[in-house]
Design a protein around this motif. Structure first.
Motif, PDB file in Angstrom:
ATOM      1  N   GLY A 179      38.711  52.840  52.165  1.00  0.00           N
ATOM      2  CA  GLY A 179      37.890  51.878  52.497  1.00  0.00           C
ATOM      3  C   GLY A 179      38.482  50.458  52.679  1.00  0.00           C
ATOM      4  O   GLY A 179      39.478  50.260  53.228  1.00  0.00           O
ATOM      5  N   ASP A 180      37.632  49.348  52.366  1.00  0.00           N
ATOM      6  CA  ASP A 180      38.123  48.115  52.524  1.00  0.00           C
ATOM      7  C   ASP A 180      38.964  47.618  51.538  1.00  0.00           C
ATOM      8  O   ASP A 180      38.870  46.975  50.485  1.00  0.00           O
ATOM      9  N   VAL A 181      40.320  47.721  51.473  1.00  0.00           N
ATOM     10  CA  VAL A 181      41.279  47.496  50.494  1.00  0.00           C
ATOM     11  C   VAL A 181      41.458  45.845  50.454  1.00  0.00           C
ATOM     12  O   VAL A 181      41.279  45.272  51.067  1.00  0.00           O
ATOM     13  N   VAL A 182      41.719  45.446  49.257  1.00  0.00           N
ATOM     14  CA  VAL A 182      41.844  44.036  48.637  1.00  0.00           C
ATOM     15  C   VAL A 182      43.447  43.645  49.248  1.00  0.00           C
ATOM     16  O   VAL A 182      44.371  44.534  49.108  1.00  0.00           O
ATOM     17  N   LEU A 183      43.493  42.738  50.083  1.00  0.00           N
ATOM     18  CA  LEU A 183      44.748  42.173  50.517  1.00  0.00           C
ATOM     19  C   LEU A 183      45.280  41.105  49.809  1.00  0.00           C
ATOM     20  O   LEU A 183      46.532  40.509  49.926  1.00  0.00           O
ATOM     21  N   ALA A 184      44.124  40.099  49.203  1.00  0.00           N
ATOM     22  CA  ALA A 184      44.596  39.090  48.528  1.00  0.00           C
ATOM     23  C   ALA A 184      43.128  38.762  47.861  1.00  0.00           C
ATOM     24  O   ALA A 184      42.370  39.168  47.766  1.00  0.00           O
ATOM     25  N   ARG A 185      43.743  37.699  46.703  1.00  0.00           N
ATOM     26  CA  ARG A 185      42.596  37.334  45.944  1.00  0.00           C
ATOM     27  C   ARG A 185      42.774  35.607  46.138  1.00  0.00           C
ATOM     28  O   ARG A 185      43.483  34.921  46.490  1.00  0.00           O
ATOM     29  N   LYS A 186      41.320  34.813  45.725  1.00  0.00           N
ATOM     30  CA  LYS A 186      41.502  33.658  45.696  1.00  0.00           C
ATOM     31  C   LYS A 186      42.475  32.829  44.995  1.00  0.00           C
ATOM     32  O   LYS A 186      43.177  31.895  45.430  1.00  0.00           O
ATOM     33  N   ASP A 187      42.876  33.518  43.743  1.00  0.00           N
ATOM     34  CA  ASP A 187      43.738  32.903  42.831  1.00  0.00           C
ATOM     35  C   ASP A 187      45.465  33.421  43.175  1.00  0.00           C
ATOM     36  O   ASP A 187      46.263  32.889  42.861  1.00  0.00           O
ATOM     37  N   VAL A 188      45.499  34.877  43.419  1.00  0.00           N
ATOM     38  CA  VAL A 188      46.795  35.128  44.011  1.00  0.00           C
ATOM     39  C   VAL A 188      46.707  35.395  45.666  1.00  0.00           C
ATOM     40  O   VAL A 188      46.132  36.615  45.916  1.00  0.00           O
ATOM     41  N   PRO A 189      47.323  34.809  46.388  1.00  0.00           N
ATOM     42  CA  PRO A 189      47.168  34.862  47.872  1.00  0.00           C
ATOM     43  C   PRO A 189      47.785  36.071  48.325  1.00  0.00           C
ATOM     44  O   PRO A 189      48.313  35.929  49.728  1.00  0.00           O
ATOM     45  N   ALA A 190      47.938  37.188  47.687  1.00  0.00           N
ATOM     46  CA  ALA A 190      48.738  38.484  48.305  1.00  0.00           C
ATOM     47  C   ALA A 190      48.273  39.575  47.424  1.00  0.00           C
ATOM     48  O   ALA A 190      47.644  39.359  46.468  1.00  0.00           O
TER      49      ALA A 190
END
Ligand code: GLU
Length: 290
Positions: A191-202
């Motif tokens: 599915g739509d995997v997470v590539l980054a988060r607002k707080d951890v940009p990776a």
């Protein structure tokens, strides 16, 4: 033929354990067998769990085991700008979007869907596919969401990515005896995997493919628990125009009950075994590599 380049890529979020030792030693053996280079990469983007103390202890245990590295050690925490750039490329292509649902909201939405009889898939790690619909927003509304949302994750629009790439994607899997087979990647499972988060940009997937390319890795040797993740890595490599290494996914070290060893079980920490009087040769024997 150009020299083969291998890497061992631990996350220093705990002490080095037998599973790590096995993976590092398999890398060392395979690199030696082809007169290749062996690099060390510290995967420390989780700055809360990966501490300098744990990294130092890990390096010490690896050194004690007899592992030596070619070239400089690469630390992912020193390359956030590179990962941000890769993410920007994908974002400019309209392939990633901000997803604002929290873990709890995702769980509740998926539970409701399943209760209503909908067949909602989990990814290979056991997390449900993302149920939100932010992927349908246009670029301007995505930008507004990023400005306004207190927290979000940047997710890959997997269907859009696969439509762009065409299928099937494959990778070269090297067997124990050295023969190479082609594996057909199954990225839709993620599915739509997470590539980054607002707080951890990776994220692991993004950093892994960027670093494997920058370190010019030809051979990724890692545990079978990451076999399915390779499908995501192949998608990202194609989208970012990065070369695909060969892969060898080795068996996992199991305890007497057949469970995968993990660092939560302190008894298999190399440091504890050392303190108990073990020698490097004992570790090799414990992981079946004497
Ligand atoms: N850092 C990952 C781990 O410790 C390994 C990643 C990889 O080898 O691709 O599980």
């Amino acid at each position: 033929m150009p020299q083969s380049i291998f890497r061992f890529a631990p996350s220093p979020n705990g002490r080095l354990h037998l599973g790590h030792a096995y993976s590092a030693l398999v890398n060392q053996r395979r690199a030696r067998a082809v007169d290749g280079r062996l690099l060390l990469r510290i995967e420390d983007i989780d700055l809360e769990r990966c501490t300098p103390e744990l990294e130092a202890a890990m390096l010490e245990d690896l050194d004690w085991l007899g592992l030596r590295w070619d070239g400089e050690i690469r630390r992912q925490s020193e390359h956030f700008d590179r990962y941000a750039k890769a993410l920007e490329t994908l974002e400019a292509d309209g392939l990633v979007y901000p997803a604002v649902l929290s873990r709890g909201e995702i769980r509740a939405m998926v539970a409701a869907k399943r209760q209503a009889g909908e067949d909602w898939p989990d990814d290979p790690d056991g997390s449900p596919h993302y149920p939100g619909d932010e992927r349908t927003l246009d670029m301007a509304r995505r930008a507004a969401l990023k400005r306004e949302a207190p927290a979000y994750a940047m997710r890959l629009d997997m269907e859009k990515a696969l439509a762009r790439l065409g299928e099937p994607l494959q990778w070269s899997e090297v067997a124990v005896d050295g023969t190479i087979g082609q594996v057909t990647a199954q990225p839709r499972r993620w599915g739509d995997v997470v590539l980054a988060r607002k707080d951890v940009p990776a994220s692991y997937h993004l950093c892994c493919v960027v670093d494997d390319a920058e370190q010019e890795i030809t051979d990724v040797v890692r545990g079978r628990d990451l076999f399915e993740a390779t499908a995501v890595h192949r998608v990202l490599q194609e989208l970012l125009g990065l070369p695909a290494p060969r892969y060898h996914h080795h068996d996992l070290i199991a305890d007497d009950d057949g469970r995968k060893l993990s660092k939560s079980r302190g008894d298999v920490a190399i440091g504890a075994l050392r303190q108990g009087g073990a020698e490097p040769a004992d570790i090799l024997r414990l992981v079946g590599l004497q």
